[in-house]
Design an enzyme around this catalytic site. Sequence first.
Site, PDB file in Angstrom:
ATOM      1  N   PRO A  22      -6.435  34.799 -44.801  1.00  0.00           N
ATOM      2  CA  PRO A  22      -6.640  35.554 -43.563  1.00  0.00           C
ATOM      3  C   PRO A  22      -8.097  35.453 -43.119  1.00  0.00           C
ATOM      4  CG  PRO A  22      -6.569  37.050 -45.429  1.00  0.00           C
ATOM      5  CD  PRO A  22      -6.312  35.677 -45.981  1.00  0.00           C
ATOM      6  N   MET A  23      -8.360  34.648 -42.100  1.00  0.00           N
ATOM      7  CA  MET A  23      -9.733  34.385 -41.655  1.00  0.00           C
ATOM      8  C   MET A  23      -9.938  34.908 -40.244  1.00  0.00           C
ATOM      9  SD  MET A  23     -10.111  30.465 -43.077  1.00  0.00           S
ATOM     10  CE  MET A  23      -8.474  29.980 -42.479  1.00  0.00           C
ATOM     11  N   HIS A 182     -16.931  34.694 -46.640  1.00  0.00           N
ATOM     12  CA  HIS A 182     -17.494  35.810 -47.399  1.00  0.00           C
ATOM     13  C   HIS A 182     -16.896  35.909 -48.799  1.00  0.00           C
ATOM     14  CE1 HIS A 182     -18.590  36.954 -43.252  1.00  0.00           C
ATOM     15  NE2 HIS A 182     -19.700  37.317 -43.858  1.00  0.00           N
ATOM     16  N   ALA A 216      -8.489  30.899 -55.351  1.00  0.00           N
ATOM     17  CA  ALA A 216      -9.094  30.588 -54.055  1.00  0.00           C
ATOM     18  C   ALA A 216     -10.514  30.088 -54.274  1.00  0.00           C
ATOM     19  CB  ALA A 216      -9.115  31.828 -53.154  1.00  0.00           C
ATOM     20  N   GLY A 217     -10.892  29.061 -53.527  1.00  0.00           N
ATOM     21  CA  GLY A 217     -12.270  28.584 -53.595  1.00  0.00           C
ATOM     22  C   GLY A 217     -12.373  27.108 -53.896  1.00  0.00           C
ATOM     23  N   GLY A 218     -12.631  26.306 -52.866  1.00  0.00           N
ATOM     24  CA  GLY A 218     -12.821  24.881 -53.048  1.00  0.00           C
ATOM     25  C   GLY A 218     -11.541  24.075 -53.087  1.00  0.00           C
ATOM     26  N   GLY A 239      -8.444  27.997 -47.203  1.00  0.00           N
ATOM     27  CA  GLY A 239      -9.037  28.517 -45.974  1.00  0.00           C
ATOM     28  C   GLY A 239      -9.599  27.414 -45.115  1.00  0.00           C
ATOM     29  N   THR A 240     -10.601  26.696 -45.641  1.00  0.00           N
ATOM     30  CA  THR A 240     -11.279  25.646 -44.870  1.00  0.00           C
ATOM     31  C   THR A 240     -10.287  24.631 -44.322  1.00  0.00           C
ATOM     32  OG1 THR A 240     -13.247  25.907 -46.263  1.00  0.00           O
ATOM     33  CG2 THR A 240     -13.084  23.888 -44.977  1.00  0.00           C
TER      34      THR A 240
END
Length: 364
Positions: A22-23, A182, A216-218, A239-240
């Site tokens: 959720p961005m 964030h 999550a992350g990368g 996300g990205t």
Amino acid sequence: MAGSRMKSWFPTTSYPLIVSAPMDFVTNHRLAAEVTKAGGLGFIQGGRDFSPGSSKLEFLEHQLAEASKLLPQQKTSADYGVDNPPLSIGVGFIMYPASAQHFAQTTVPILQRHRPVAVWLFAPAPDAPGTIHDAIRTLKTAGGSSWKPKVVVQVGSVSAALDAVRHGADIIVAQGIDAGGHQWARGAGIVSLVPEIVDALRRDEFADREIAVWAAGGIAEGRGVAAALALGAEAAVLGTRYMVATESDAQDYKRKAIISTSDGGANTVKSQLHDHIQGNMSWPDIYDGRAVITPTYRDQVSGVPLDENTRRYNAAKEADDISRMVTWSGTGVGLVKEELPAAEITKRVREGALKAITNLKASL
């Protein structure tokens, strides 16, 4: 077992579960619905203003109503085995503002009307941890027998994961420092964070609980998903990668920055400057964010004061010079090569993960 649990909790999904984060100013009902229709789980961002009469909450209600039109009721009814299934997308909220004290009063009624399958909470104020505890407790009882959303809490440490689970969280998003946007200012990558959280949640005190961990992350493609599963996660959050989905609300300059940036570990950076340069001083000090490096960051490193750096940022913005604009991005940005529909991204990532798992099995 993990795959069957996610399928049981979210019957419209396929294995491995791909989740769109959720961005704010990126995700919307169209993107979330397309991820869900492709067998993933899409989230929209509900924001951080919980004040009575909040325009953000009015927009959330609109987005949930529109999402319900895009998701075929007949299919979800069959998947869930009930005539009135929940809405098969999730909603995320940022919890540090003081207005989070109104969450039960202003936000939960909207969620009760639209019944999303999951609610994601992130970033409680460090001096008011009870706010997120109260939100979890409210969500666990708000729907009675007709709506039981999974409560998702995003964390950046083992201690935060344990705290969230002790207060009722069903799912922990273990966010590593490779993530874009964030996050905790101090933390670890998912290679150590995910398995340590998974192990911590196997303690006897949680023996009667079903708790899932998402990574999550990368993570930007299938190999990253396969790695997350190997670490013990039951789903992977991206996300990205979804910022450049055709349905995304991301501006063109953000799309161009993401597609043109490579070597994400060298060309993105975690810093509170990304917020401060835009005049946003509201985030607590325990959080920062990762974004693509711009001249603004280089100027800060070379000693340019914030006031002067802000002047340069605003002057560039007024001149339509995008070189100093902030583009939140994770270190996986170099793996993002093109814009695609959200459904196609979801399918390709899932297929890539299955291929990576198959190839690994074949090499044993």
